[in-house]
Design a protein around this motif. Structure first.
Motif, short mmCIF file in Angstrom:
data_model
loop_
_atom_site.label_atom_id
_atom_site.label_comp_id
_atom_site.label_asym_id
_atom_site.label_seq_id
_atom_site.Cartn_x
_atom_site.Cartn_y
_atom_site.Cartn_z
N HIS A 224 0.83 -1.20 0.00
CA HIS A 224 0.00 0.00 0.00
C HIS A 224 0.87 1.26 0.00
CE1 HIS A 224 -3.26 -2.73 0.89
NE2 HIS A 224 -4.13 -1.75 0.99
N THR A 225 1.89 1.24 0.86
CA THR A 225 2.79 2.39 0.93
C THR A 225 3.57 2.55 -0.36
OG1 THR A 225 3.02 2.01 3.32
CG2 THR A 225 4.62 3.48 2.28
N ALA A 226 4.04 1.45 -0.91
CA ALA A 226 4.78 1.51 -2.17
C ALA A 226 3.90 2.08 -3.29
CB ALA A 226 5.27 0.10 -2.54
N PHE A 227 2.65 1.65 -3.33
CA PHE A 227 1.74 2.12 -4.38
C PHE A 227 1.52 3.63 -4.31
CE2 PHE A 227 -2.66 3.56 -4.95
CZ PHE A 227 -2.73 3.53 -6.33
N LEU A 228 1.12 4.13 -3.15
CA LEU A 228 0.79 5.55 -3.07
C LEU A 228 2.03 6.42 -3.24
CD1 LEU A 228 -1.73 7.27 -2.70
CD2 LEU A 228 -1.09 7.53 -0.28
N THR A 229 3.17 5.96 -2.75
CA THR A 229 4.40 6.70 -2.95
C THR A 229 4.78 6.75 -4.42
OG1 THR A 229 5.19 6.00 -0.76
CG2 THR A 229 6.83 6.88 -2.28
N ALA A 230 4.63 5.64 -5.11
CA ALA A 230 4.94 5.61 -6.54
C ALA A 230 4.05 6.56 -7.32
CB ALA A 230 4.78 4.18 -7.08
N GLY B 206 4.00 8.70 1.46
CA GLY B 206 4.45 7.51 2.16
C GLY B 206 4.12 7.54 3.63
N ALA B 207 4.30 8.71 4.26
CA ALA B 207 4.02 8.83 5.69
C ALA B 207 2.53 8.68 5.98
CB ALA B 207 4.52 10.17 6.21
N THR B 208 1.70 9.25 5.11
CA THR B 208 0.25 9.17 5.33
C THR B 208 -0.26 7.73 5.21
OG1 THR B 208 -0.01 11.40 4.43
CG2 THR B 208 -1.99 10.04 4.57
N MET B 209 0.13 7.07 4.11
CA MET B 209 -0.30 5.68 3.95
C MET B 209 0.37 4.78 4.99
SD MET B 209 -2.21 3.47 2.47
CE MET B 209 -2.77 4.00 0.83
N GLY B 210 1.63 5.07 5.27
CA GLY B 210 2.34 4.26 6.26
C GLY B 210 1.71 4.35 7.64
N TRP B 211 1.31 5.56 8.01
CA TRP B 211 0.62 5.73 9.30
C TRP B 211 -0.65 4.89 9.33
CZ3 TRP B 211 -4.37 7.83 9.41
CH2 TRP B 211 -4.93 7.93 10.69
N ALA B 212 -1.41 4.92 8.25
CA ALA B 212 -2.66 4.16 8.19
C ALA B 212 -2.39 2.66 8.34
CB ALA B 212 -3.39 4.44 6.88
#
Length: 226
Positions: free
Chosen positions: A132-138, A170-176
């Motif tokens: 999920h984090t990889a996707f949104l960051t990309a 990355g931080a936003t999705m990572g936090w989630a």
């Protein structure tokens, strides 16, 4: 417009810096993968961060669930479709190609790494790196690259913009993901670094392929007019 007249998705001023960042990100992905291979428990860093983030309550849990949905197939397809449409409306065909190819390769790399590393969380679910984090960051990286090109930013400003956008995404999705208990914090870091490693390389490949194709078409055109 096509060929060399089409804007590059990887601005020349950013190639060296993003290449270095991609190399460092690749190293981080490998180091974390080796460090946590086969593990099913949080590491030292995870144990420090996770208790402060995991188990959020409403309304923040609803926010985390909404972010998580954006990384699921339906949400991800919607985001990518909207972004591709935007690129085409802005006449950035290379960016549209990069969105599909780059995001796809990033998610594919994350999925492959999960099987190779074998780190698990909660009932044996593979966790490293966070897809999920990889996707949104990309996705954010591609959007930032397009913005950098359109704004004509230089090396320093362009690099800062790209990294800032990638960090926020990355931080936003990572936090989630950590808040919902789906990933360890180091899984999130691995997913973020996966995107940083894949997108610059894919952008370079898209530009190189498009330029070569344009050269061949130009040569064919010249031969026809002889």
């Amino acid at each position: 417009m096509t060929g060399r007249s089409a804007p590059a998705v990887l601005p020349p001023s950013l190639r060296a810096w993003l290449g270095l960042i991609a190399a460092l990100a690749t190293l981080m992905v490998v180091v974390l993968g080796v460090l946590y291979a086969g593990h099913s428990r949080p590491g030292m860093v995870d144990a420090w961060i996770q208790p402060a983030v995991e188990g959020v309550r409403p309304p923040w849990r609803h926010v985390a669930l909404a972010m998580d949905f954006l990384g699921e197939p339906a949400g991800a397809a919607t985001l990518v479709g909207a972004a591709v449409t935007g690129c085409l409306l802005l006449r950035r065909p290379r960016a549209a190609v990069l969105l599909v190819a780059g995001v796809g390769m990033t998610v594919g790399a994350a999925t492959l790494l999960k099987s190779v590393v074998g780190r698990t969380i909660h009932d044996g679910h593979l966790s490293y790196p966070s897809g999920h984090t990889a996707f949104l960051t990309a996705l954010a990286l591609v959007v930032a690259l397009v913005a950098t090109g359109r704004l004509g930013l230089g090396r320093r400003a362009g690099t800062l913009l790209v990294l800032a956008v990638a960090l926020v995404a990355g931080a936003t999705m990572g936090w989630a993901q950590v808040a919902l208990g789906a990933h360890y914090p180091t899984d999130v870091l691995g997913g973020w670094c996966t995107a940083l490693a894949v997108i610059p390389a894919t952008a370079w490949l898209v530009d190189r392929t498009a330029d070569r194709l344009a050269d061949r078409m130009a040569d064919a055109g010249r031969r026809e007019h002889r």
